[in-house]
Write an enzyme that holds these catalytic residues in place. Structure first.
Site, PDB file in Angstrom:
ATOM      1  N   ARG A   1       0.832  -1.208   0.000  1.00 13.57           N
ATOM      2  CA  ARG A   1       0.000   0.000   0.000  1.00 13.57           C
ATOM      3  C   ARG A   1       0.870   1.263   0.000  1.00 13.57           C
ATOM      4  O   ARG A   1       2.092   1.201  -0.100  1.00 13.57           O
ATOM      5  CB  ARG A   1      -0.884  -0.017   1.248  1.00 13.57           C
ATOM      6  CG  ARG A   1      -1.680  -1.296   1.461  1.00 13.57           C
ATOM      7  CD  ARG A   1      -2.984  -1.221   0.735  1.00 13.57           C
ATOM      8  NE  ARG A   1      -3.819  -2.377   0.989  1.00 13.57           N
ATOM      9  CZ  ARG A   1      -4.756  -2.459   1.948  1.00 13.57           C
ATOM     10  NH1 ARG A   1      -4.909  -1.485   2.810  1.00 13.57           N
ATOM     11  NH2 ARG A   1      -5.515  -3.532   2.049  1.00 13.57           N
TER      12      ARG A   1
ATOM     13  N   LYS B   1      -2.864  -7.795   2.632  1.00 17.19           N
ATOM     14  CA  LYS B   1      -2.305  -6.445   2.450  1.00 17.19           C
ATOM     15  C   LYS B   1      -0.892  -6.343   3.023  1.00 17.19           C
ATOM     16  O   LYS B   1      -0.502  -7.132   3.892  1.00 17.19           O
ATOM     17  CB  LYS B   1      -3.209  -5.415   3.102  1.00 17.19           C
ATOM     18  CG  LYS B   1      -3.431  -5.608   4.578  1.00 17.19           C
ATOM     19  CD  LYS B   1      -4.461  -4.598   5.074  1.00 17.19           C
ATOM     20  CE  LYS B   1      -5.023  -4.987   6.423  1.00 17.19           C
ATOM     21  NZ  LYS B   1      -6.172  -4.186   6.806  1.00 17.19           N
TER      22      LYS B   1
ATOM     23  N   LYS C   1       2.046  -3.323   4.290  1.00 16.36           N
ATOM     24  CA  LYS C   1       2.183  -1.897   4.581  1.00 16.36           C
ATOM     25  C   LYS C   1       3.602  -1.540   5.002  1.00 16.36           C
ATOM     26  O   LYS C   1       4.198  -2.249   5.805  1.00 16.36           O
ATOM     27  CB  LYS C   1       1.224  -1.497   5.705  1.00 16.36           C
ATOM     28  CG  LYS C   1      -0.237  -1.711   5.362  1.00 16.36           C
ATOM     29  CD  LYS C   1      -1.124  -1.393   6.549  1.00 16.36           C
ATOM     30  CE  LYS C   1      -2.589  -1.540   6.184  1.00 16.36           C
ATOM     31  NZ  LYS C   1      -3.459  -1.304   7.354  1.00 16.36           N
TER      32      LYS C   1
ATOM     33  N   CYS D   1     -10.894   5.802  13.881  1.00 19.81           N
ATOM     34  CA  CYS D   1     -11.087   5.365  12.499  1.00 19.81           C
ATOM     35  C   CYS D   1     -12.446   5.841  12.004  1.00 19.81           C
ATOM     36  O   CYS D   1     -13.222   6.411  12.761  1.00 19.81           O
ATOM     37  CB  CYS D   1     -11.002   3.856  12.405  1.00 19.81           C
ATOM     38  SG  CYS D   1     -12.473   3.054  13.076  1.00 19.81           S
TER      39      CYS D   1
ATOM     40  N   CYS E   1     -18.143   2.314   6.923  1.00 20.21           N
ATOM     41  CA  CYS E   1     -17.347   1.096   6.960  1.00 20.21           C
ATOM     42  C   CYS E   1     -18.224  -0.126   7.231  1.00 20.21           C
ATOM     43  O   CYS E   1     -18.948  -0.176   8.216  1.00 20.21           O
ATOM     44  CB  CYS E   1     -16.267   1.208   8.033  1.00 20.21           C
ATOM     45  SG  CYS E   1     -15.352  -0.326   8.146  1.00 20.21           S
TER      46      CYS E   1
ATOM     47  N   CYS F   1     -14.023  -1.484  15.067  1.00 20.46           N
ATOM     48  CA  CYS F   1     -13.928  -2.948  15.046  1.00 20.46           C
ATOM     49  C   CYS F   1     -12.461  -3.303  15.290  1.00 20.46           C
ATOM     50  O   CYS F   1     -11.590  -2.430  15.270  1.00 20.46           O
ATOM     51  CB  CYS F   1     -14.435  -3.500  13.719  1.00 20.46           C
ATOM     52  SG  CYS F   1     -13.204  -3.501  12.419  1.00 20.46           S
TER      53      CYS F   1
ATOM     54  N   CYS G   1      -7.807   0.059  12.217  1.00 25.16           N
ATOM     55  CA  CYS G   1      -7.310   1.087  11.293  1.00 25.16           C
ATOM     56  C   CYS G   1      -6.639   2.274  11.992  1.00 25.16           C
ATOM     57  O   CYS G   1      -5.725   2.872  11.441  1.00 25.16           O
ATOM     58  CB  CYS G   1      -8.428   1.585  10.399  1.00 25.16           C
ATOM     59  SG  CYS G   1      -9.047   0.291   9.330  1.00 25.16           S
TER      60      CYS G   1
END
Ligand code: SF4
Length: 1530
Positions: free
Chosen positions: A1093, A1164, A1166, A1385, A1391, A1430, A1434
């Site tokens: 990312r 993902k 990062k 977040c 979301c 959650c 993030c």
């Protein structure tokens, strides 16, 4: 027994017992009236009523919202209705009062201002047909309130009971009412008879001739007036009244003081003699009096307290008397009692009216001693319409008509009297009364009354929003005409807030300005000024004064010239300097103006054609619109004004589109003629949180209840459309109007994309039809098949139950069953009892609730009483998580929907063919463990367990399959985008678009409502840019801003990974948005998805040189790891022509991904870079964290490399955990991108591709061991990591405000709460940043904490930048350090994974903690607090010193003990706690920290040292030694 101390309480209690419905009128919904507190506490305690079955319904209405409208519906339905109110609503409600006079409505009125009320509010409505009763003491308030109800029931006519709460306030406390007495007096038979009567009336205002009637002996039916004789019943059961008491001698008086003498009462009705057949006749005054007398007789019998229509106290030989109306009788009575014989009034009698209407004049004369020669009438009536007081006139008529030697009557206007001034007052009264020719209408007492503590009716905070915008837009030019200050505009019930008043004042102001222009013009021709300048400027201004723009441009110039002149002429003109501006005149009102009684003013303004703007704020919440009483009909002022033809009309909602509000206000101001701006601001109580208002607004706008539009009747003259639709849906009435005016077709032509929404009407019927069709189609299909039927129904929220149900249906089919499979809510329930076999699968949502697509099904089943399932076989399988609710008491929620459903079906007679199956996420194979046991039992019960040769089932499709099949991320995205029948794209494309930087989401605020309307969810896309290092030029900022306004939801999110995120981009705008981003030289590729990312980089305002070097490396790594697929360009950027050519050429392009391969990464990836001592990018939290190391020359030399950090976790799944990166070693600048690549490749080949919850690099490293993993990297790389170099971090938060770098350039870090760039009425930050960007100076750097730094501003540009920042309040960084160190977040509403609010809630929570922070002296002490909706993490909550992670809506897990500079993970402290508990824990903890911390000790360290929490030393022990087990404790 309890006691009562206020009249409001005494009256409210009686009303509660004696009504089915109470309309409680309040100044504002959050402001209690003197009655409402008692009413609500009775309601809360569920106190039983006497007449209502359980307890009465209490309808709360604002005083300015035509409150009596709420009486029509219940009273006409035969429900006894009463109203509690102050007197201010009465005069306006006269049209209603005339109607209610013929119904048993009781209105309890407190007359204000308390202590010195103006009874003109009562006298002005005396002819309305109501019976009026007055009370003067606390005991009377109770007794007369009861009388009022009993009398209303008996007479079937309306009764108004009024009193002055101020004078009663000094009465002694009284006991609670006697329930039995209330029951006895209320005549429950008559009540029942009334309940059975239903009024046929439907009109609100036209008189349809209803009259309260009585049934009387036929021979008497014609005797509607006069002295009544004969048997009488109340038209219910023919019961005759008991013989009432004849003229009686009262043993004691009930008047305010204990008077000396007794007196006689008026005449009562005669007794019955014969019984004949009955006939109706109107209720007469005498009837009312007789009923009242009877009620009072009964009351006296029970209590000893007696009452009569008029009451006389005083000696039987008195020669003079005073008739008091509205005064505090006790003060006068005490004085007359106490005074010695020398005073003229020593032996005066006192007369009061207990029953003010009907005015039973005939009964007054017999009551008075014959000796009375003179009567003084003292009336506390301030707003008189006639020269004579109304009571004086009543009395004159009565006494005159009684003939004989009638006494002389002298009227007085009564002012404010106290026990100190009463003597003087009475002397004055009697001096005049006893004089030879007394003067009428003398004023007695202080006419101004005492100094009143004004009831300050504050404009509710919420409603301020529009006032603030008006202020921002028009500044000095703004003139609000219908209130002296904007504070009360629109909410007050006072006349000065009405449109008529404001309009009148505007006209006057207009004339005043015309005169002012003349004055200025004349002045410009004189030599009255000291300096020359004013002459020239005044002349210029006078010429342009009627041209708004020109006048406003010249005004400041003229004012400045006059200000420096110093002459008298100049001061004279300056005293009205506001008039130099062409004002923007506004009338501000509430939706009260939409009710008929307030609407005439609006009509008046429209009809005048004058250039006046009206802002009308409507606050009715969308979700209440259906529940609203039909009689409370409101006019659609917008439609009304559009139909009028000459007005500009706009419908706006600040919580939906701020920009549109601005546009509408500006257009309204420019429009030469009347303008109406209807502004939506829904709330139930003025104290509602902005979040609730936002959610209500969204629903209303989305579903067309409150469409956003602008209408300019002269648009076509300018070649512009008259009608501009600013929201997507439109309501029916508006649609009809447009169609009628033939504009609809134009709109449709212009906006074909809206036509589906504009013309289609959704609703339950359509939904029903859809269900029926689906079922019929299945049935047809099945008819041709053999085998038993099996209907599989599911309720599923995340797809597991649905997938399981579909698979079960397929397996059933394979076993020869005729199967149907659908969501429970899609199933036509009326067919259920005819089914043979039904299998139901339900997941568990929220607190043990049904998932959305099974809720209606369940509610219908649950509430059904006539469903007979005797012939239905059924089986239920439930899916849930036994550890989801850690608290023992919440364990009942585990699989609750499935269990409830099973039990209910048994109750309805269904035959359970298996036990309720229970799937538990905690089992080794999750819910599959329980399912594997249950399914065979089902086949057995259905007799299909022994079927041979079942086909192999295809394995479920995984993300890996989707990636492989996608042809390098193409999938069917193109096709999906061009499908206009849905706002969604296919499930597999949803996975693929992530790689392109966009997610499909749906607005969760609207999910339920749209579902209820039979609509698909409000799908829209989130787009995330790829912006390595988070650096954007001012031009790019403006471009991003424009994208958000034109193509998104008018806001931008600065993310925790230093990039822009847009929300609410609908499918049709997705491509234009992507193109606009690329045009701004940014991209979105690989912003999400299983790839590397955005590469982050510290913002580092103080060291520009270093930042530049590190930033260059971040760009290098980012480019190096970019996927090579051309699908991105092809789908989003290629024009149609090129696309066509390429297709003709046969898709010659073949993609190749040298780094990623066709399946990309398992998950993902990062990368981030931090530059010590600032860890503002949270270097430990990413797959790769690079710590920049400077060489001896101060230049970047290399990096310490961390690998294996990651935040994502799943609640209750201990196999998942957050992890901080492990130190791999040092790598030089020229090699760092290669080292990163090699780590990524080892992960690509070794990461877990079978389980996405275990696929991140952190698990691969822990599974392999750090050394093994590093070894593989080094092997691939051909080099070794060197030993790490020393470094030191100090914090992971931003430094706000101005800083200078080593080159002398300036940098300012703005506080952007949770990264949301938006305009609100309080803080138009988005507009401010546009102005800053327009200066085209420096650059914008997005920080990893979601804030923003304006960088590289030269000293010479500082003044301009600072001025704009100041103007827009952007320079404010004066917040508590807790707020400055917080981060949340996005979560709701966009979301899809959010379990709880985050970005919209954290600021509120912090506000609630700030008082404690202040008290503890910690305002300047940073505590890193983070929240996410959650456990995906993030906002990197696991590294915060204190964190809250969403568990369910409103519930959070709380974590403590993170390291201050992002170096240490925190640990679970409490699970599933709500706000109250959070505050209960945090407040003492903060205080403890303030008191006992060591020098420089940080909050997270303190929490560990003092034993609140154990230290987490590695991700793998994150779940160990938590302060609370995340289990049920069994
Ligand atoms: S942490 Fe969870 S709720 Fe918050 S934005 Fe990320 S995925 Fe959504």
């Amino acid at each position: 027994m309890g006691s009562i101390s206020t009249a409001g309480e005494a009256v409210a209690r009686i009303a509660y017992l004696a009504s089915h419905v109470i309309v409680s009128v309040q100044p504002a919904l959050a402001t209690d009236s003197e009655f409402s507190e008692t009413l609500h506490s009775l309601q809360k305690s569920k106190a039983p009523s006497v007449v209502a079955k359980e307890h009465p319904e209490i309808v709360t209405v604002r005083q300015n919202a035509d409150p009596l409208l709420s009486v029509f519906q219940p009273i006409r339905a035969g429900r006894l209705t009463s109203v509690t109110t102050d007197a201010s609503i009465l005069v306006k409600s006269i049209p209603h009062l005339y109607k209610f006079a013929q119904y048993p409505v009781v209105i309890h009125v407190s007359v204000h201002p308390a202590g010195f009320p103006d009874f003109s509010n009562i006298t002005s409505i005396r002819q309305s047909g109501f019976t009026f009763l007055q009370s003067e003491t606390l005991q009377q308030a109770q007794d007369i309130a009861l009388t009022a109800h009993a009398l209303a029931i008996k007479s079937r006519k309306g009764v108004i009971h009024f009193f002055d709460p101020g004078s009663i306030a000094f009465s002694k406390e009284i006991a609670y009412e006697n329930r039995e007495l209330v029951r006895g007096l209320l005549d429950l038979d008559s009540t029942a008879a009334f309940q059975n009567s239903r009024s046929e009336e439907t009109t609100l205002y036209a008189d349809d001739g209803r009259n309260a009637t009585l049934s009387v002996a036929r021979s008497q039916a014609g005797t509607a007036g006069g002295v009544h004789v004969g048997p009488l019943s109340t038209g219910d059961n023919g019961k005759t009244l008991p013989a009432s008491e004849e003229t009686s001698t009262r043993a004691e008086s009930s008047s305010a003081s204990s008077r000396r003498e007794s007196s006689t009462g008026g005449e009562s009705a005669s007794s019955a003699t014969t019984v004949e057949s009955l006939a109706p006749r109107p209720v007469s005054s005498e009837d009312i009096y007789r009923f009242a007398s009877q009620i009072w007789a009964n009351l006296k019998e029970a209590t000893g307290r007696s009452y009569d229509a008029f009451e006389y106290t005083g000696p039987p030989n008195a020669e003079a008397a005073i008739f008091l109306f509205g005064a505090d009788t006790a003060i006068f009575a005490d004085e007359v009692d106490a005074v010695d014989d020398s005073e003229a009034y020593a032996h005066a009698g006192i007369i009061t009216a207990r029953m003010y209407r009907p005015w039973l004049g005939a009964s007054l004369a017999p009551l008075l001693p014959q000796s009375i020669r003179r009567i003084a009438v003292l009336e506390q009536v301030r707003r008189k319409t006639t020269r004579w007081g109304p009571v004086l006139l009543d009395l004159l008529m009565s006494i005159k008509s009684s003939g004989g030697n009638s006494p002389l009557i002298v009227g007085y206007q009564l002012g404010y009297i106290t026990d100190k001034t009463v003597r003087q007052a009475l002397r004055g009264v009697f001096q005049n009364l006893t004089s030879e020719s007394p003067v009428q209408n003398l004023q007695i007492g202080n006419m101004d009354g005492p100094r009143q503590e004004e009831l300050v009716l504050e404009q509710p905070g919420l409603e301020n929003a529009y006032m603030k915008i008006l202020d921002q837009v028009f500044g000095e030019r703004l003139h609000i005409a219908n209130q002296s200050g904007a504070k009360h505009a629109g909410i007050s019930n006072e006349f000065t807030s009405s449109p008529e008043y404001g309009f009148g004042s505007l006209l006057a102001r207009k004339e005043r300005r015309t005169r002012f222009i003349d004055e200025a013009r004349a002045a410009s021709k004189t030599d009255d000024f000291v300096t020359k300048a004013p002459l020239e400027w005044l002349a210029k201004w006078a010429l342009a004064a009627n041209d708004g723009d020109k006048a406003n441009a010249l005004a400041p110039e003229v004012i400045s010239r006059l200000s420096t002149d110093g002459s008298a002429a100049a001061s004279q003109l300056l005293s009205s300097k506001g008039l130099f501006f062409s004002e923007s005149p506004w009338l501000v009102g509430s939706d009260a103006w939409a009710y008929d009684l307030g609407n005439s003013g609006v009509h008046h303004v429209l009809a005048s054609g004058e250039n006046v703007n009206m802002l009308i704020v409507d606050s009715q919440p969308y979700s209440e619109r259906a529940a609203a009483d039909a009689a409370r009909r409101k006019k659609d002022i917008g439609l009304y004004a559009m139909n009028f033809g000459n007005a500009y009309v706009a419908s706006v909602a600040v919580y939906s589109s701020y920009t549109q509000v601005l546009e509408a206000m500006i257009e309204a101001d420019k429009f030469d003629g009347p303008s109406v701006v209807l502004a939506y601001l829904p709330y139930e109580k003025e104290t509602d949180s902005p979040l609730t208002v936002l959610q209500e607004t969204k629903k209303a706008v989305d579903l067309g209840y409150w469409p956003l539009y602008r209408w300019d009747p002269r648009g076509d003259e300018k070649g512009e459309p008259n009608f501009q639709l600013d929201s997507e849906r439109i309501k029916k009435e508006l649609e009809e109007f447009l169609r009628r005016d033939n504009y609809m077709s134009q709109v449709m032509k212009r906006h074909p994309e809206f036509s589906a929404n504009l013309s289609s009407s959704y609703g339950t019927e359509v939904r029903q039809l859809q269900k029926r069709k689906a079922k019929d189609a299945y049935s047809k299909l099945l008819d041709g098949l053999a085998g038993d039927p099996m209907t599989v129904l599911f309720a599923s929220d995340n797809g597991n139950a649905e997938n399981l149900a579909k698979r079960l249906a397929n397996r059933g089919k394979a076993r020869g069953l005729k199967t149907i499979c659908m969501a429970m809510d899609d199933y036509p329930l009326e067919d259920l009892s005819t089914e043979q076999n039904v299998v139901l699968l339900s997941a568990t949502a929220g607190q043990g609730e049904f998932p959305q697509n099974g809720r209606t099904f369940w509610e219908t089943i649950r509430d059904s009483t006539d469903l007979d399932l005797a012939t239905v076989n059924f089986a239920v399988f439930a899916l849930g998580d036994s550890h989801y609710w850690p608290r023992k008491e919440d364990k009942i929620y585990y699989n609750k929907p499935g269990k409830d459903l099973h039990a209910r079906l048994v109750t309805l007679g269904g035959n359970a063919i298996t036990d309720c199956g229970l799937g538990d996420d905690q089992d080794p194979d999750g819910y599959q463990t329980g399912y594997a046991e249950w399914e065979p039992k089902l086949w057995q019960a259905l007799g299909v367990d022994k079927v041979e040769g079942l086909p192999d089932e295809p394995p479920p499709i995984t993300n890996e399959d989707i990636k492989i099949a996608s042809n390098y991320l193409r999938g069917t995205i193109e096709e999906g985008l061009s499908d206009t029948t849905t706002a969604a794209i296919s499930a597999s494309d949803q996975q693929l678009t992530k790689f392109h930087g966009t997610y499909m989401q749906d607005d969760r605020d609207l999910r339920d409502e749209r579902k209820a309307q039979g609509l698909e969810p409000a799908y829209a896309f989130m787009i995330r840019c790829r912006l390595n290092g988070g650096v954007a030029s001012p031009k790019q900022w403006l471009q991003m801003d424009e994208i958000s306004t034109k193509l998104g939801n008018e806001t931008m999110k600065l993310t925790t990974r230093q990039t822009f995120q847009f929300h609410g981009v609908v499918k049709g705008k997705l491509k234009p948005a992507m193109q606009a981003i690329n045009k701004a030289l940014m991209t979105t590729i690989a912003a999400c998805g299983d790839v590397n990312r955005n590469v982050m980089c510290s913002v580092l305002p103080q060291q520009s040189q270093c930042h530049a070097e590190v930033y260059a490396i971040s760009a290098k790594i980012s480019d190096h790891l970019l996927p090579s697929t051309t699908a991105y360009h092809e789908i989003w950027l290629e024009d149609d022509e090129t696309k066509e050519k390429r297709k003709i050429a046969g898709d010659a392009l073949v993609d190749n991904e040298p780094l990623y391969g066709p399946t990309y990464l398992p998950r993902k990836f990062k990368i981030t870079i931090a530059i010590p001592p600032h860890n503002d990018t949270d270097v430990y939290a990413h797959d790769i964290g690079l710590i920049a190391i400077k060489g001896a020359d101060g230049h970047l030399e290399g990096f310490n490399l961390l690998a294996g950090g990651g935040m994502g976790v799943t609640h209750n799944n201990k196999k998942t955990y957050p992890r901080t990166g492990s130190m791999f070693g040092y790598v030089t600048t020229d090699q760092v991108h290669i080292a990163c690549e090699k780590i990524m490749l080892v992960q690509r080949d070794n990461g877990d591709r079978t389980n996405r919850k275990h696929a991140r690099l952190k698990y691969t490293i822990d599974d392999m061991g750090v050394d093994v993993f590093r070894g593989k990297v080094e092997e691939l790389w051909g080099q070794k990591f060197a030993d790490p170099k020393p470094f030191k971090f100090e914090s992971n938060i931003d430094t706000f405000g101005w800083q200078k770098d080593e080159n002398g350039l300036n940098h300012f870090t703005f506080f952007i709460e949770n990264g949301r760039i938006e305009d609100t009425a309080e803080f138009p930050m988005k507009s401010g940043l546009i102005e800053v960007a327009k200066l085209q100076r420096g650059e914008f750097r997005l920080t990893g904490n979601q804030h923003l730094t304006l960088s590289n501003i030269a000293d010479e540009d500082l003044p301009a930048v600072k001025e704009i920042m100041k103007k827009h309040k952007l320079d404010n960084t004066n917040f508590s350090a807790l707020r400055l160190s917080s981060s949340a977040c996005v979560a709701f509403p966009t979301c899809g994974l959010a379990m709880a609010e985050s970005e919209r809630y954290l600021p509120e929570l912090i506000t609630k903690l700030e008082t404690t922070i202040e008290e503890a002296g910690l305002r300047q002490d940073s505590i890193v607090m983070r929240m996410t909706g959650c456990p995906n993490g993030c906002a990197r909550p696991w590294l915060a010193e204190v964190a809250f992670v969403g568990k369910a809506y409103g519930a959070y897990n709380m974590y403590l003990g993170g390291g201050y500079h992002g170096n240490r993970l925190n640990k679970l402290y409490r699970s599933s706690i709500m706000e109250e508990e959070i505050l209960e824990i945090m407040r003492p903890l903060i205080k403890h920290y303030a008191k006992d911390r060591l020098e420089g000790e940080k909050f997270g360290d303190f929490a560990i040292r003092t034993g609140y929490i154990q230290e987490t030393t590695h991700g793998t022990n994150f779940h160990e030694n938590t302060a609370e087990e995340e289990s049920d404790g069994e």
